[in-house]
Design a protein around this motif. Structure first.
Motif, PDB file in Angstrom:
ATOM      1  N   THR A   1      -5.718   2.997  -4.649  1.00  0.00           N
ATOM      2  CA  THR A   1      -6.511   2.083  -5.729  1.00  0.00           C
ATOM      3  C   THR A   1      -7.377   0.968  -5.234  1.00  0.00           C
ATOM      4  OG1 THR A   1      -4.531   2.449  -7.020  1.00  0.00           O
ATOM      5  CG2 THR A   1      -5.737   0.680  -7.704  1.00  0.00           C
ATOM      6  N   ILE A   2      -8.502   0.825  -5.436  1.00  0.00           N
ATOM      7  CA  ILE A   2      -9.291  -0.043  -5.028  1.00  0.00           C
ATOM      8  C   ILE A   2      -9.500  -1.016  -5.929  1.00  0.00           C
ATOM      9  CG2 ILE A   2     -11.589  -0.584  -3.984  1.00  0.00           C
ATOM     10  CD1 ILE A   2      -9.677   1.370  -2.218  1.00  0.00           C
ATOM     11  N   GLY A   3      -9.209  -2.418  -5.757  1.00  0.00           N
ATOM     12  CA  GLY A   3      -9.309  -3.432  -6.681  1.00  0.00           C
ATOM     13  C   GLY A   3      -8.450  -3.325  -7.946  1.00  0.00           C
TER      14      GLY A   3
ATOM     15  N   GLN B   1       0.901  -1.228   0.175  1.00  0.00           N
ATOM     16  CA  GLN B   1       0.067  -0.132  -0.026  1.00  0.00           C
ATOM     17  C   GLN B   1       0.858   1.330  -0.013  1.00  0.00           C
ATOM     18  OE1 GLN B   1      -1.669   0.536   3.904  1.00  0.00           O
ATOM     19  NE2 GLN B   1      -3.032   1.821   3.300  1.00  0.00           N
TER      20      GLN B   1
ATOM     21  N   GLN C   1      -3.435  -3.666  -0.812  1.00  0.00           N
ATOM     22  CA  GLN C   1      -3.817  -4.342   0.360  1.00  0.00           C
ATOM     23  C   GLN C   1      -3.964  -5.852   0.134  1.00  0.00           C
ATOM     24  OE1 GLN C   1      -7.326  -2.931   2.311  1.00  0.00           O
ATOM     25  NE2 GLN C   1      -6.370  -2.919   4.492  1.00  0.00           N
ATOM     26  N   GLU C   2      -3.771  -6.742   1.197  1.00  0.00           N
ATOM     27  CA  GLU C   2      -3.798  -8.070   0.952  1.00  0.00           C
ATOM     28  C   GLU C   2      -5.302  -8.514   0.740  1.00  0.00           C
ATOM     29  OE1 GLU C   2      -1.619 -10.262   2.276  1.00  0.00           O
ATOM     30  OE2 GLU C   2      -2.941 -12.280   1.986  1.00  0.00           O
ATOM     31  N   ARG C   3      -6.358  -7.935   1.034  1.00  0.00           N
ATOM     32  CA  ARG C   3      -7.772  -8.351   0.906  1.00  0.00           C
ATOM     33  C   ARG C   3      -8.002  -8.333  -0.669  1.00  0.00           C
ATOM     34  NH1 ARG C   3     -11.520  -8.988  -1.259  1.00  0.00           N
ATOM     35  NH2 ARG C   3     -13.795  -8.539  -0.854  1.00  0.00           N
ATOM     36  N   PHE C   4      -7.275  -7.598  -1.328  1.00  0.00           N
ATOM     37  CA  PHE C   4      -7.804  -7.501  -2.958  1.00  0.00           C
ATOM     38  C   PHE C   4      -6.954  -8.485  -3.786  1.00  0.00           C
ATOM     39  CE2 PHE C   4      -8.127  -3.127  -1.262  1.00  0.00           C
ATOM     40  CZ  PHE C   4      -9.502  -3.077  -1.431  1.00  0.00           C
ATOM     41  N   ARG C   5      -6.053  -9.211  -2.933  1.00  0.00           N
ATOM     42  CA  ARG C   5      -5.199 -10.222  -3.936  1.00  0.00           C
ATOM     43  C   ARG C   5      -5.925 -11.579  -4.421  1.00  0.00           C
ATOM     44  NH1 ARG C   5       0.540 -11.190  -0.949  1.00  0.00           N
ATOM     45  NH2 ARG C   5       0.611  -9.190   0.087  1.00  0.00           N
TER      46      ARG C   5
END
Lengths: 408, 207
Positions: free
Chosen positions: B41-43, B18, B68-72
């Protein structure tokens, strides 16, 4: 809710929201015929410019054509669209805004507020200034009950609850212990009258010190949260960094960032499976802004506490989209995206084919952000507020219109 | 000359923690500008740019990802399709440098050796805050057998060389890269790199 086969292209955002077509007739007499997209309020008839004090924005009109252009542009450059276009103010707009204002003011002054009526009015945009939007959003999110009499009591309780949560979850373990100790000491002092003998030492359990690596250590939790706080801070540095409300070194913007940090951290602590996900800052920003610029001093002072509750309520509708474990479940983001693709196929098969086969652009590449952030990164700030008026007044929740608006 | 051949297209994916400057590097390359108002950046985001090299023209498709990890969970599919993975860290953030190992391994798992990997140390303009030396960056790149360069998207430093380096390494560019090797401005290893944060005047490349 969309009519199958043929999508009626709305000329105003308000019409996108299903279930409120009857509003057209009801207000038909006074509603001037606008050019497409001239629905947004562009000036404060009463000269109340609260929202503008700390904000360089001109509340300009949101032409549908313009926004499509903006959206494309924003997508290409990842920057906020130009917000310096000066809007044209027509007399009709002023009259319409004035009527909406007095309608809402009247409704908010009732002992029992008719929520359906508030939804109908808010769906077409809440006039800026005077704290109307703050009250409307609180009602629409069911944070305020329709019975006016209980407002004060409920607000006080909720704000106290928030303060307590903050104290329990956001202070470092030593600070928390200190606060508790102070409270105990002052309680004892008041009992004994004066200090007799040495101060009592706080009992610290064996594993509970900053160097403890045990999973159960309060400090271990605290350090994890420091890491989350750093992530949040990095994103807060770039949340609407073109607005004085959120950005810069003024004590005002620092206070606002601090409030957002507390809210996001607290949410992360209370929802460990979701934690903090990038983009939550964007969802929170409009709420905090609207509540902080309420003309009611008490409301503005308590904007942080109120924003927290409303943020949680708003996310309850779409929180599953933020949760990675649910990505492949029926409530996860991928399933919502395929619903969007299905709707697109039904309404514009040609475009759907083009995206799906010719260019192979999957919905997660273009709509992921639209849906998870409730369009909050796609438009300029005044337009976001206006769009959210409609989203929040949708009887089926914010997600239904989001998917439909994406067809614009 | 003027042999009409279809434009060769290549996918580049930008990875890294990030706020290390992935979007800023892309924007500097695309529009030659820098702005502090970028949002996270989101997604996934993507842009494309045509690069006019001396003897051919190529089309680069740039995939910008969220750190961020979540989007991986949304990422593997496009790592799989990419010719190039640009892995970015922030020279003033040690953790982001340490995490590049994870990113390199992820790309290797997904693509094996069939992908060009570039390690990029960004934000060299933050001279006083540097936590990762250029030698460390270079060492890690050698260890993993990937390319390396330091950049500053803010100062416009080494951005064009980064993309020229990538272009030269792309499949089908072997002849070009071998003949052009000595012409390449290999600024990444010069020890003076910290003190020369001036705007890079574009070299021979017309991109």
């Amino acid at each position: 809710m969309l009519k199958k086969g043929k999508l009626k292209l709305p000329d105003r955002l308000g019409i996108l929201v299903p279930g409120f077509e009857e509003k057209e007739e009801e207000n038909g007499g006074s509603e001037p015929v606008f050019e497409s997209g001239e629905e947004l309020e562009i000036m404060e008839p009463n000269g109340v410019e609260l929202g503008h004090k700390e904000n360089e924005y001109e509340f300009d009109d949101l032409g549908v054509n313009d926004t499509v252009g903006d959206k494309v542009d924003a997508f290409r450059t990842r920057k906020r669209p130009d917000k310096n276009r000066s809007g044209q103010v027509s007399v009709m707009d002023v009259i319409a805004a004035e009527e909406k204002r007095s309608d809402l003011e009247h409704e908010f002054s009732q002992k029992e507020i008719n929520l359906e009526k508030v939804k109908r009015i808010a769906n077409k945009g809440v006039p800026d200034g005077g704290g109307l939007r703050a009250t409307a959003w609180k009602l629409l999110l069911c944070y305020l009950s329709p019975s006016r009499d209980v407002w004060e009591k409920e607000l006080t309780e909720n704000r106290q609850k928030y303060a307590k949560l903050k104290e329990e979850l956001l202070l470092s373990p030593s600070a928390y212990t200190r606060v508790r100790a102070d409270a105990m000491i002052s309680a004892e002092l008041s009992r004994e009258g004066d200090v007799a003998g040495p101060l009592k030492r706080q009992g610290i359990s064996h594993g509970d010190h900053p160097l403890s690596v045990g999973q159960a250590s309060a400090w271990d939790h605290y350090f994890k949260h420091t890491e989350i706080a750093e992530q949040i801070d990095r994103d807060l540095q770039r949340t609407h960094s073109d607005m004085k409300f959120f950005s810069g070194e003024s004590s005002f913007s620092k206070k606002n960032r601090e409030a957002m940090r507390n809210i996001l951290l607290l949410f992360a602590k209370l929802n460990p499976a979701i934690c903090y996900v990038q983009g939550m800052n964007e969802v929170l920003a409009p709420i905090l802004y609207v509540f902080s610029t309420d003309t009611d001093e008490q409301n503005a002072l308590n904007a942080e506490a109120d924003s927290f509750s409303c943020f949680v309520r708003l996310l309850s509708d779409s929180v599953d989209h933020f949760c990675q474990q649910l990505d492949n479940s029926p409530v996860g983001i991928l399933s919502t995206l395929s619903r969007l693709a299905k709707l697109l196929k039904e309404n514009d098969e040609e475009l759907w084919k083009h995206l799906e086969f010719t260019t192979q652009v999957k919905p997660q590449f273009y709509a992921f952000r639209w849906i998870t952030l409730l369009l909050s990164q796609e438009f300029n700030f005044p337009s976001i507020l206006r769009i959210w008026d409609s989203l929040l007044s949708n009887p089926f929740g914010v997600q239904v219109p989001i998917i439909q608006i994406n067809f614009l | 000359m003027a042999t009409v051949s279809p434009l060769a297209k290549y996918k580049l994916v930008f990875l890294g923690d990030q706020s290390v400057g992935k979007t800023s590097i892309i924007t500097r390359f695309m529009y030659d500008k820098f702005d502090t108002t970028y949002q996270a950046t989101i997604g996934i985001d993507f842009l494309s740019k045509t690069m006019y090299l001396e003897d051919r023209t190529i089309r680069l498709q740039l995939w910008d990802t969220a750190g961020q990890e979540r989007f991986r969970s949304l990422i593997p599919s496009y790592i799989r399709d990419s010719s190039v993975a640009v892995i970015v860290y922030d020279v003033s953030n040690r953790q982001s440098f340490l995490n590049t190992s994870k990113w390199i391994e992820e790309v290797r798992t997904e693509r094996g050796g069939d992908v060009i990997v570039v390690l990029v140390g960004n934000k060299t303009d933050l001279v006083d805050k540097r936590q990762v030396s250029i030698e460390e960056g270079d060492g890690k790149a050698r260890e993993f057998g990937v390319m390396f360069i330091e950049t500053s998207a803010k100062a416009g430093f080494n951005i064009k060389p980064l993309f020229r380096k990538i272009a030269a390494a792309l499949p089908g560019m072997e002849t070009l890269s071998s003949t052009k090797q000595e012409d390449m401005v290999d600024v990444n290893l010069k020890p003076t790199v910290n003190s020369s944060q001036t705007e890079q005047q574009g070299g021979g490349c017309a991109c």
